[in-house]
Design an enzyme around this catalytic site. Structure first.
Site, PDB file in Angstrom:
ATOM      1  N   TYR A 119       4.275   1.578  -0.601  1.00 53.29           N
ATOM      2  CA  TYR A 119       4.945   2.709   0.027  1.00 53.29           C
ATOM      3  C   TYR A 119       6.409   2.702  -0.389  1.00 53.29           C
ATOM      4  O   TYR A 119       6.729   2.349  -1.509  1.00 53.29           O
ATOM      5  CB  TYR A 119       4.740   2.708   1.544  1.00 53.29           C
ATOM      6  N   ARG A 172       8.098  18.631   0.776  1.00 52.43           N
ATOM      7  CA  ARG A 172       9.330  17.860   0.943  1.00 52.43           C
ATOM      8  C   ARG A 172       8.986  16.378   0.925  1.00 52.43           C
ATOM      9  O   ARG A 172       8.925  15.724   1.944  1.00 52.43           O
ATOM     10  CB  ARG A 172      10.034  18.223   2.254  1.00 52.43           C
ATOM     11  N   LYS A 190       0.321   6.037   3.187  1.00 49.56           N
ATOM     12  CA  LYS A 190       0.396   5.956   4.647  1.00 49.56           C
ATOM     13  C   LYS A 190      -0.891   5.394   5.240  1.00 49.56           C
ATOM     14  O   LYS A 190      -0.865   4.586   6.179  1.00 49.56           O
ATOM     15  CB  LYS A 190       0.658   7.345   5.230  1.00 49.56           C
ATOM     16  N   GLU A 261       2.691  14.979   7.417  1.00 43.55           N
ATOM     17  CA  GLU A 261       3.612  14.152   6.635  1.00 43.55           C
ATOM     18  C   GLU A 261       4.318  14.992   5.569  1.00 43.55           C
ATOM     19  O   GLU A 261       3.670  15.703   4.793  1.00 43.55           O
ATOM     20  CB  GLU A 261       2.833  13.013   5.969  1.00 43.55           C
ATOM     21  N   ASP A 262       5.638  14.918   5.534  1.00 41.11           N
ATOM     22  CA  ASP A 262       6.452  15.496   4.461  1.00 41.11           C
ATOM     23  C   ASP A 262       6.232  17.006   4.265  1.00 41.11           C
ATOM     24  O   ASP A 262       6.064  17.476   3.133  1.00 41.11           O
ATOM     25  CB  ASP A 262       6.223  14.732   3.153  1.00 41.11           C
ATOM     26  N   ASP A 284       4.926  12.588  11.711  1.00 40.45           N
ATOM     27  CA  ASP A 284       5.582  11.285  11.604  1.00 40.45           C
ATOM     28  C   ASP A 284       7.053  11.416  11.240  1.00 40.45           C
ATOM     29  O   ASP A 284       7.883  10.629  11.691  1.00 40.45           O
ATOM     30  CB  ASP A 284       4.853  10.418  10.578  1.00 40.45           C
ATOM     31  N   ASP A 285       7.397  12.411  10.421  1.00 36.21           N
ATOM     32  CA  ASP A 285       8.798  12.586  10.029  1.00 36.21           C
ATOM     33  C   ASP A 285       9.666  12.947  11.234  1.00 36.21           C
ATOM     34  O   ASP A 285      10.846  12.586  11.279  1.00 36.21           O
ATOM     35  CB  ASP A 285       8.923  13.684   8.974  1.00 36.21           C
ATOM     36  N   ASN A 431      15.137   7.807   2.246  1.00 34.36           N
ATOM     37  CA  ASN A 431      14.458   7.057   1.213  1.00 34.36           C
ATOM     38  C   ASN A 431      13.864   8.033   0.192  1.00 34.36           C
ATOM     39  O   ASN A 431      13.768   9.224   0.469  1.00 34.36           O
ATOM     40  CB  ASN A 431      13.369   6.141   1.816  1.00 34.36           C
TER      41      ASN A 431
END
Length: 584
Positions: A119, A172, A190, A261-262, A284-285, A431
């Site tokens: 990851y 993203r 993930k 996610e993202d 999660d973000d 990150n």
């Protein structure tokens, strides 16, 4: 209710049997080469001789039996011989594609070493090169070309039971922007952490990519791009695509947990608000990052010798980054403030949000509803005031970085922060590492070693004034596997803010006095399985408190969670041609 309890336990029980006594076998519907091509059941050279005869494997693999420990030794030698992290990532990915038991055995036993490889930060590079290194399919892809067919498409996936879906639309990816379907490496990575850290069985994990197009001009022009080469759909058309996906996934797997996610900021929060009350889902973000940051702040206040409950509402917090991650962190910390009895209006006034144009002030136009509530209305905080000037006026106790802009915490910025607080809290959380607002070395060097830090990507130890400091990584892995496992084991229909607060509070409580004395704000990543277990326990307790649990209270909650965490061990295999394989 007792029948429900037995059903839930049986459904999620993934603890491997004790193979030193009387191991329970797994029934498979494949033999020979087909079996060896199944990553969940392939043992490589570890098939016992009796099993080789029983499963038509004799002569298809080398004659010597090498057990899993010897297999681990062989892979680890290759791992350490690889020249860089991308090559190590490729080695592990290849292993996952052919022998998942061995892959997870190595990953769990070496999680501190391996997590940055599978990851962040390496996964960012994997996404950038996904089109070139793509080897074999993993997971599912749903695109705008599939509208009207998703409810039937889900039955193309061979597994009867899926517990966790991680889904992205690639809009993203980390701090790298729109990578389209090449962002599929994110859900894959993930879910590897869900298994390694949270004990979810790998056969019950499904990575998903929603291909709604891409606005990345390089991908639109790349003849080797793996996704649809068209501009992203937007508005009602986009949300209708997600509606169909959510209906299709839950029509086949009604109790599945869905992790977003993202997703780009303009869609992330609306999707969460739309679905969170009717589906077992979270972002999660937004929520995971917020809980991790809250835990870090609570721990940092303890490092300062303060009571987090009494002091969290007295902080002056500058957050650089006004997107979904930045706002998620703010809401996570505000959640902690509310739990400490701080009124909502006072809590909001603890934050100054800086985006790419500067401070969010009252004259700012074109702000989202989520950003609007954090506009500073005071004359002294003019719109678009630059970061250094914001710090001079606010004199923050906490500086958060979620901007995705590498190096924005300059020497001048960090030295200014250090003027006003003896132990400033500095969290550059973006990150991968190239997008980090500053390095751990810079955060400590420019504050004379006084900063209490957590970073979004792992950094090497730093020696300042003769003292070696080991930077903590504010990794969402501390939160999402345990929350997901706990919600599933509780049979909860939804995931609440209370569960994330319980997770954050639990995470902060797991630090030892020795770790706090060293300035650490998170436990050692090597203890992640134990951390996830305690967070799962806290999540289940919260589900009962909020009357969302659909099981009877287990007699021993700690044991209940432990018994339902997957442990990678080889079990005996028995062939039955008409059996649909379950998971041991």
């Amino acid at each position: 209710m007792q029948a429900i309890t037995r059903t839930i336990i049986r459904r999620y029980s993934t603890k491997a049997p004790d193979i030193t006594k009387f191991p329970s076998p797994a029934i498979v519907n494949k033999t020979g080469v087909d079996l060896m091509h199944s990553p969940l059941y392939n043992k490589g050279t570890a098939y016992p001789y009796a099993e080789r005869d029983r499963l038509n494997l004799r002569g298809l693999i080398p004659p010597r039996h090498l057990d899993i420990e010897l297999q681990v030794e062989r892979i680890m030698k290759r791992f350490h011989a690889e020249p860089n992290d991308m090559r190590r990532n490729s080695l592990l990915s290849s292993l996952q594609d052919r022998n998942e038991t061995l892959f997870y055995k190595i990953l769990i036993d070496n999680i501190k070493l391996m997590a940055p490889i599978i990851y962040t930060p390496t996964v960012g590079k994997t996404c950038m090169q996904f089109g070139q290194i793509y080897r074999r399919p993993r997971g599912m892809y749903f695109s705008v070309k599939d509208r009207g067919h998703m409810s039937s498409m889900v039955y193309n996936f061979p597994e009867e039971q899926i517990d966790v879906v991680v889904v992205t639309d690639g809009s993203r990816i980390l701090g790298l922007g729109d990578l389209g379907v090449h962002g599929m490496a994110i859900p894959i990575g993930k879910l590897a952490l869900y298994t390694a850290a949270g004990g979810i069985h790998p056969g019950r994990c499904l990575p998903v990519m929603i291909d709604s197009g891409t606005n990345n001009p390089q991908l639109l022009a790349d003849p080797l791009y793996l996704g649809l080469q068209q501009k992203r759909i937007t508005g009602d058309e986009y949300f209708a695509l997600l509606d169909e996906f959510m209906h299709a996934i839950t029509s086949r797997w009604p109790k599945v947990l869905i992790q977003f996610e993202d997703f780009e900021t303009q869609n992330a929060l609306p999707l969460l608000q739309k679905y969170r009350s009717n589906y077992l889902c979270f972002n999660d973000d937004i929520q995971g990052t917020g809980a991790v940051a809250l835990a870090g702040v609570m721990s940092a206040l303890r490092v300062q010798g303060k009571d987090p409950v009494k002091e969290i509402g007295n902080q002056r917090i500058v957050c650089v980054g006004g997107g979904s991650a930045g706002l998620g962190v703010i809401h996570g910390i505000m959640m902690g403030m509310r739990q400490a009895g701080v009124p909502e209006d006072k809590a909001r006034k603890c934050f100054w949000v800086v985006d790419k144009d500067g401070l969010l002030g009252r004259m700012r136009e074109n702000v989202s509803e989520s950003q609007f509530q954090f506009l500073r209305m005071e004359d002294e905080y003019s719109d678009k005031l630059q970061l250094l000037d914001v710090i001079k006026r606010v004199q923050p106790t906490i500086l958060l970085g979620l901007s995705g802009v590498g190096g924005i915490f300059t020497e001048e910025v960090l030295r200014e922060v250090a003027k006003y607080v003896e132990r400033p809290i500095v969290f550059p959380l973006s990150n991968p590492d190239i997008k980090s607002e500053c390095t751990a070395q810079e955060a400590l060097e420019y504050t004379d070693g006084r900063a209490i830090i957590a970073t979004g990507s792992p950094f090497a130890p730093v020696t300042i004034n003769g003292k070696t400091i080991y930077p903590c990584q504010g990794n969402n892995m501390f939160i999402f596997p345990g929350v997901g496992l706990g919600a599933l084991l509780a049979g909860a229909p939804t995931i609440t803010d209370g569960m994330f607060y319980s997770a954050a509070k639990t995470l902060a409580s797991l630090l030892t006095p020795e770790e706090l004395a060293e300035g650490k704000v998170y436990p050692d990543i090597s203890n992640i399985r134990a951390v996830s277990k305690q967070i799962a326990v806290a999540t289940i307790k919260c589900a009962f408190e909020e009357r969302l649990a659909t099981i009877d209270p287990p007699a021993d909650l700690q044991q209940y969670v432990e018994d339902n965490m997957y442990v990678p061990k080889h079990v005996p295999l028995i062939y039955h041609p008409h059996h649909h394989s379950g998971h041991q």
